[in-house]
Enzyme design. Structure first.
Site, PDB file in Angstrom:
ATOM      1  N   THR A  28     -11.578 -39.436  -2.497  1.00 28.57           N
ATOM      2  CA  THR A  28     -10.984 -40.761  -2.708  1.00 28.57           C
ATOM      3  C   THR A  28     -10.155 -41.190  -1.498  1.00 28.57           C
ATOM      4  OG1 THR A  28      -9.157 -39.624  -3.809  1.00 28.57           O
ATOM      5  CG2 THR A  28     -10.829 -40.618  -5.228  1.00 28.57           C
ATOM      6  N   SER A  60      -5.715 -16.765  19.065  1.00 30.82           N
ATOM      7  CA  SER A  60      -5.826 -16.617  17.613  1.00 30.82           C
ATOM      8  C   SER A  60      -5.683 -15.149  17.257  1.00 30.82           C
ATOM      9  CB  SER A  60      -7.171 -17.133  17.112  1.00 30.82           C
ATOM     10  OG  SER A  60      -7.436 -16.581  15.839  1.00 30.82           O
ATOM     11  N   LEU A 114      -9.592 -25.341   1.505  1.00 34.29           N
ATOM     12  CA  LEU A 114      -8.141 -25.324   1.265  1.00 34.29           C
ATOM     13  C   LEU A 114      -7.367 -25.803   2.485  1.00 34.29           C
ATOM     14  CD1 LEU A 114      -8.050 -21.967  -0.702  1.00 34.29           C
ATOM     15  CD2 LEU A 114      -8.030 -24.287  -1.627  1.00 34.29           C
ATOM     16  N   SER A 116      -7.592 -25.341   5.926  1.00 36.51           N
ATOM     17  CA  SER A 116      -7.099 -24.475   7.004  1.00 36.51           C
ATOM     18  C   SER A 116      -6.916 -25.277   8.290  1.00 36.51           C
ATOM     19  CB  SER A 116      -8.052 -23.302   7.237  1.00 36.51           C
ATOM     20  OG  SER A 116      -9.339 -23.762   7.552  1.00 36.51           O
ATOM     21  N   GLU A 149      -8.269 -34.558  13.876  1.00 29.86           N
ATOM     22  CA  GLU A 149      -9.428 -34.080  13.083  1.00 29.86           C
ATOM     23  C   GLU A 149     -10.612 -35.050  13.229  1.00 29.86           C
ATOM     24  OE1 GLU A 149      -8.845 -31.378  10.615  1.00 29.86           O
ATOM     25  OE2 GLU A 149     -10.963 -31.354  10.110  1.00 29.86           O
ATOM     26  N   ASP A 161      -5.283 -34.080   3.382  1.00 25.47           N
ATOM     27  CA  ASP A 161      -4.990 -32.693   3.765  1.00 25.47           C
ATOM     28  C   ASP A 161      -3.775 -32.619   4.668  1.00 25.47           C
ATOM     29  OD1 ASP A 161      -7.311 -32.337   2.430  1.00 25.47           O
ATOM     30  OD2 ASP A 161      -8.500 -31.766   4.173  1.00 25.47           O
ATOM     31  N   TYR A 210     -20.551 -34.618   4.559  1.00 21.81           N
ATOM     32  CA  TYR A 210     -19.290 -35.324   4.309  1.00 21.81           C
ATOM     33  C   TYR A 210     -19.343 -36.704   4.965  1.00 21.81           C
ATOM     34  CZ  TYR A 210     -14.219 -36.140   4.152  1.00 21.81           C
ATOM     35  OH  TYR A 210     -12.981 -36.664   3.922  1.00 21.81           O
TER      36      TYR A 210
END
Ligand code: GLA
Length: 374
Positions: A28, A60, A114, A116, A149, A161, A210
């Protein structure tokens, strides 16, 4: 574990941001709609210091991978792309970012839906705010992270997010209007708790599928003559759309209604759970972003006394599911459902993410995660 040496200044800052699980309001946010995420205890940590060799270095700890890059040049793939993207967005906004040494450690599982990547972006921007004394508020941090992003990871995402990573906490639902960014922190229904299980199914082609859903929603809004699907209140207005667009738009319109219903006065666990079940059905049938593993896990969860409802969470195409249940039953139900699901060895093996397996793990205090800054 020791980091490879790099020309990092001894003065470093440490910042972090959480992953999130979304309870209702899926797909949404890029339609200007409503969302209802909760932060999870798992966090991403970024340690930042100045670099003395004129280059940017990103390390990392999870991957034990060190990348040197030039934010003005071709950005590397992988985790350093998010890092380089955030630096570029800051520079695009006129903020001078000197060469940096960055170390990243994440407890948020990658590819589980979730967030990341948002946790990394927000943790990094928080670290840079602290290190460079930037005048950025938490909403700006979320907006810059979203721009990174979209611009550099190539996902036409909404802002859920990044707003969750920047503004949510683990004890409340963040009810967010993604058009106005008006928001309220709300408690979970009384006596309820959350289960999150990662199906282990990798989200193949998630970015392209997506972005296809994003384009379908834009096209539906264009055909309906509204700026965004958020502007449609009643699914009966969708009747004239071509079949696939009608189903995509119906998901968005009904999902927005479900979020609003969930935050109404006096909604208890069972009522909230029914909205979650309806959301899953809509994501599976109208939006077509579920996979069999998530359907099975949600069915197994719903069959347990004490579980109010279950649904896939995040973008779908794999990843995790979330259930609302009686709080004290969450841990044993999560463990038992996962063990039984994993008995079929042909399946990708699932794992429990919430209730967090080790109590207090990553409970919000920045830990001395990294060895010497060098
Ligand atoms: C991803 C995106 C979010 C949102 C969800 C689906 O997590 O990053 O912006 O669209 O998918 O609700």
């Amino acid at each position: 574990m020791s980091a490879p040496s790099c020309p990092c200044s001894a003065d470093s800052v440490l910042a972090s941001a959480p992953g999130r699980v979304n309870l209702l309001g899926e797909h949404t946010d890029y339609n200007d709609g409503y969302v209802l995420p909760v932060a999870i205890p798992q966090r991403t940590y970024v340690q930042a210091s100045l670099s003395s060799d004129g280059r940017f270095h990103a390390y990392s700890q999870n991957l034990d991978e060190n990348v040197a890059f030039d934010p003005e040049g071709e950005l590397p793939d992988g985790f350093a792309r998010y890092v380089g993207g955030c630096v570029r967005i800051l520079r695009d906004h006129g903020i001078a970012v000197p060469p940096l040494c960055l170390k990243v450690h994440s407890e948020v599982p990658m590819g589980a839906g979730l967030s990341s990547s948002a946790a990394l972006e927000v943790a990094l921007l928080r670290a840079l705010r602290q290190l460079l004394g930037l005048d950025l508020d938490d909403v700006q941090i979320a907006q810059y992270a979203q721009a990174a992003e979209i611009g550099y990871a190539g996902v036409q995402c909404g802002i859920m997010d990044q707003m969750a990573a920047s503004l949510a906490d683990t004890g409340h639902m963040l009810f967010l209007d993604t058009r106005t960014l008006e928001r309220r922190l709300l408690p979970l229904p009384p006596g309820s708790g959350l289960i999150v299980i990662d199906s282990g199914v990798a989200r193949t082609l998630a970015t392209s599928k997506y972005n296809e859903r994003f384009a379908q929603c834009r096209e539906a809004a264009r055909l309906l003559g509204v700026p965004m699907l958020r502007d449609i209140a009643d699914a009966s207005a969708l009747a004239g759309l071509p079949c696939v667009l009608q189903r995509r738009a119906r998901h968005v319109v009904t999902e927005n209604a479900r979020v609003r219903a969930a935050v109404a006065e006096g909604v208890d666990g069972p009522a909230f759970g029914r909205l979650m079940n309806a959301s899953h059905a809509s994501l599976r049938d109208d939006y077509e972003v579920s996979v069999p593993a998530l359907d099975i896990l949600c069915d197994m969860l719903r069959a347990r006394p004490g579980v109010y409802g279950a649904r896939l969470t995040g973008a779908g195409f794999g990843g995790a599911c979330v259930a609302l249940c009686e709080r004290e039953r969450a841990a044993p139900i999560a463990a038992d459902v996962t063990v039984r699901y994993n008995r079929d060895r042909r399946r990708q093996q699932a794992s429990v993410l919430l209730p967090a397996p080790s109590p207090g793990a990553g409970a919000g205090q920045p830990q001395p995660l990294f060895n010497s800054p060098g």
